[in-house]
Design a protein around this motif. Structure first.
Motif, short mmCIF file in Angstrom:
data_model
loop_
_atom_site.label_atom_id
_atom_site.label_comp_id
_atom_site.label_asym_id
_atom_site.label_seq_id
_atom_site.Cartn_x
_atom_site.Cartn_y
_atom_site.Cartn_z
N GLU B 38 20.44 -19.57 65.57
CA GLU B 38 19.53 -20.12 66.57
C GLU B 38 19.10 -21.54 66.25
OE1 GLU B 38 18.82 -17.85 64.32
OE2 GLU B 38 16.68 -17.68 63.86
N TYR B 39 19.39 -21.98 65.02
CA TYR B 39 18.99 -23.34 64.64
C TYR B 39 20.18 -24.27 64.40
CZ TYR B 39 14.27 -21.45 64.11
OH TYR B 39 13.04 -20.87 64.33
N LEU B 40 21.36 -23.84 64.83
CA LEU B 40 22.55 -24.67 64.66
C LEU B 40 22.80 -25.46 65.94
CD1 LEU B 40 24.89 -22.19 62.78
CD2 LEU B 40 23.16 -23.75 61.87
N VAL B 41 23.30 -26.67 65.78
CA VAL B 41 23.51 -27.53 66.94
C VAL B 41 24.77 -27.12 67.69
CG1 VAL B 41 24.05 -29.89 67.65
CG2 VAL B 41 22.30 -29.47 65.94
N ASP B 42 25.77 -26.71 66.94
CA ASP B 42 27.07 -26.37 67.53
C ASP B 42 27.61 -25.20 66.72
OD1 ASP B 42 29.92 -28.35 68.56
OD2 ASP B 42 29.66 -26.20 68.37
N ILE B 43 27.66 -24.04 67.34
CA ILE B 43 28.07 -22.83 66.62
C ILE B 43 29.41 -23.04 65.92
CG2 ILE B 43 28.62 -20.38 66.85
CD1 ILE B 43 25.65 -21.00 67.27
N GLU B 44 30.32 -23.76 66.60
CA GLU B 44 31.66 -23.98 66.06
C GLU B 44 31.65 -24.62 64.66
OE1 GLU B 44 35.73 -25.78 68.04
OE2 GLU B 44 33.78 -26.06 69.02
N VAL B 45 30.88 -25.71 64.49
CA VAL B 45 30.86 -26.38 63.19
C VAL B 45 29.63 -26.01 62.36
CG1 VAL B 45 32.26 -28.33 63.94
CG2 VAL B 45 29.76 -28.45 64.14
N GLU B 46 28.74 -25.19 62.92
CA GLU B 46 27.61 -24.66 62.15
C GLU B 46 26.79 -25.75 61.46
OE1 GLU B 46 29.19 -21.50 59.60
OE2 GLU B 46 28.39 -20.08 61.03
N THR B 47 26.36 -26.74 62.23
CA THR B 47 25.51 -27.79 61.67
C THR B 47 24.05 -27.52 62.02
OG1 THR B 47 27.29 -29.38 61.96
CG2 THR B 47 25.09 -30.27 61.59
N VAL B 48 23.19 -27.55 61.00
CA VAL B 48 21.77 -27.29 61.23
C VAL B 48 21.15 -28.45 62.02
CG1 VAL B 48 19.54 -26.85 60.12
CG2 VAL B 48 21.66 -25.96 59.09
N HIS B 49 20.32 -28.13 63.00
CA HIS B 49 19.64 -29.14 63.81
C HIS B 49 18.79 -30.06 62.92
CE1 HIS B 49 16.96 -30.93 66.81
NE2 HIS B 49 17.81 -30.50 67.73
N GLY B 50 18.84 -31.36 63.19
CA GLY B 50 18.10 -32.34 62.41
C GLY B 50 16.61 -32.06 62.34
N GLY B 51 16.06 -31.51 63.41
CA GLY B 51 14.63 -31.18 63.41
C GLY B 51 14.32 -30.04 62.45
N ILE B 52 15.27 -29.12 62.28
CA ILE B 52 15.09 -28.02 61.33
C ILE B 52 15.21 -28.54 59.90
CG2 ILE B 52 16.02 -25.79 60.54
CD1 ILE B 52 14.52 -25.71 63.28
N VAL B 53 16.13 -29.48 59.69
CA VAL B 53 16.24 -30.13 58.38
C VAL B 53 14.92 -30.82 58.04
CG1 VAL B 53 17.39 -31.99 57.10
CG2 VAL B 53 18.74 -30.42 58.52
N ALA B 54 14.36 -31.54 59.01
CA ALA B 54 13.06 -32.21 58.80
C ALA B 54 11.97 -31.18 58.51
CB ALA B 54 12.70 -33.04 60.02
N SER B 55 12.01 -30.06 59.22
CA SER B 55 11.01 -29.01 59.01
C SER B 55 11.07 -28.47 57.58
CB SER B 55 11.24 -27.86 60.00
OG SER B 55 11.12 -28.30 61.33
N LEU B 56 12.29 -28.19 57.12
CA LEU B 56 12.47 -27.63 55.78
C LEU B 56 11.97 -28.61 54.71
CD1 LEU B 56 16.01 -26.04 56.29
CD2 LEU B 56 13.87 -24.77 55.89
N LEU B 57 12.25 -29.90 54.92
CA LEU B 57 11.82 -30.91 53.95
C LEU B 57 10.30 -31.08 53.98
CD1 LEU B 57 14.68 -33.45 54.69
CD2 LEU B 57 14.35 -32.23 52.53
N ASP B 58 9.73 -31.02 55.17
CA ASP B 58 8.27 -31.12 55.31
C ASP B 58 7.58 -29.95 54.62
OD1 ASP B 58 5.73 -31.92 56.23
OD2 ASP B 58 5.96 -30.84 58.12
N ILE B 59 8.13 -28.77 54.81
CA ILE B 59 7.56 -27.57 54.18
C ILE B 59 7.62 -27.69 52.66
CG2 ILE B 59 7.91 -25.07 53.84
CD1 ILE B 59 9.04 -25.07 56.81
#
Lengths: 137, 137, 137, 137
Positions: B38-59
């Protein structure tokens, strides 16, 4: 051919979960998002998680560049300034291009609450992905 | 009394959706997150959404300060640098305090992929919320 | 009693070397600086050193907060975006408060060349030093 | 042929005014700077101007990329975090590459006082100027 911004936006499941409605606005883009309880830090005070605020700003800043150039961009770096807590429900996020060059661009975004208060702003550097999106049929 | 970081983390629904497991590590904190589709930008290449990356780093950056001071902190601003696309699944995020003062603090976070590559880093300024969390029983 | 911004500015030798002339403007501040050859990276193309550009933006952002609150502020962090090379000679730098709170403030600055092009922008977080300057006679 | 970092550094008048001595160090670069009274905010307490701190960090971060790739880089954006006031006199600034790609690079810098305290850190995005410097004889 102009990109359909709403269709582009809705390709991403995470975007759909934020109920994003996008339109061109004043040379940039404007989104309305409806942030549900799953993204609030504390149900009692209904404050949107900072990471979700960052996500909304990143999306708006990216789409400002997409709308302005008709091709895709990838976030290189992003600075977010949190000014006020963001309540859940409907918020508006605007994105505007600062400068779009051939290989990289800069854009800004602002998140405005229902009462008109600016709650967060962001500025970022983005890399052109002209070939990626532009090559798609 | 020391804060239970995992319990504190799991109070937030968004954190639970990222399957965060937190532990103290080298004077900071380390999280393992399992990022679902649910947090991947493109299921095919399985890249995590940049906003989720930012969320993880903020946390991670926030929890580094919490772990180091035993009270809560609020993000004032955050800069995220995206270095490599992040694949879905398990990722590790570390957070370390740069400096924690009485009213504000600075901390860093890094997101490392399963193969050991550093995919994103962040640094932010945080405001002490000693009274908020410290006052809780 | 209102602060004399020009006098405050000229107390600093580095500011004097930049020939800064400050005035209040549109709820913020505007400086004209005359950047001499000692601050150019390459005399041939007369490009202002990036560190001097950062300095000018930091000064304008700080003075926007000083002008808006009538007390001093200390830079906590600053992000500078370089958009175009800056030629030597006269440049204009504007500073505007984004939000000024009791302990923290945020402000922006823009550097505009003689031809009206925006060459660099900045946003920063500042800590109130009300007691420092306010206590001075 | 390897670049002579000291010669490259000394081509710039502003660098010479900071008395920069550069050397390769731990896969990055290290500078010693002697900051004179013309760059202090208040002669009494001998605090280096924030813009000069930003300049030193920008120089170190840029030279880390130059040393790592043997060609020039241009600052795209820079974030500076001010942690402690910097006294005049000798300070050490280190620069380290975070990631250097073909078109973009990221590097960090730290300014350390004579007593070993980290006074300021920075991270920035840089654009490759391979053709500019690389084409020079």
């Amino acid at each position: 051919m102009q990109l359909d911004l709403q269709q582009l936006c809705d390709q991403v499941a995470f975007h759909r979960s934020l109920n994003l409605r996008v339109r061109k606005s004043n040379g940039g883009v404007a989104f309305v998002a409806t942030v549900g309880p799953e993204y609030l830090v504390d149900i009692e005070v209904e404050t949107v998680h900072g990471g979700i605020v960052a996500s909304l700003l990143d999306i708006a800043a990216t789409f400002a560049l997409i709308a302005g150039t008709d091709h895709d961009w990838v976030t290189v770096d992003l600075r977010v300034d949190y000014l006020r807590p963001v309540r859940g429900g409907d918020v508006t996020i605007t994105g505007n291009v600062v400068r779009a060059g051939r290989t990289f661009g800069r854009s800004r975004a602002e998140l405005v609450a229902g009462d008109g208060a600016i709650c967060a702003v962001a500025i970022g550097t983005f890399a052109s992905a002209a070939e990626t999106r532009g090559a798609k049929p």
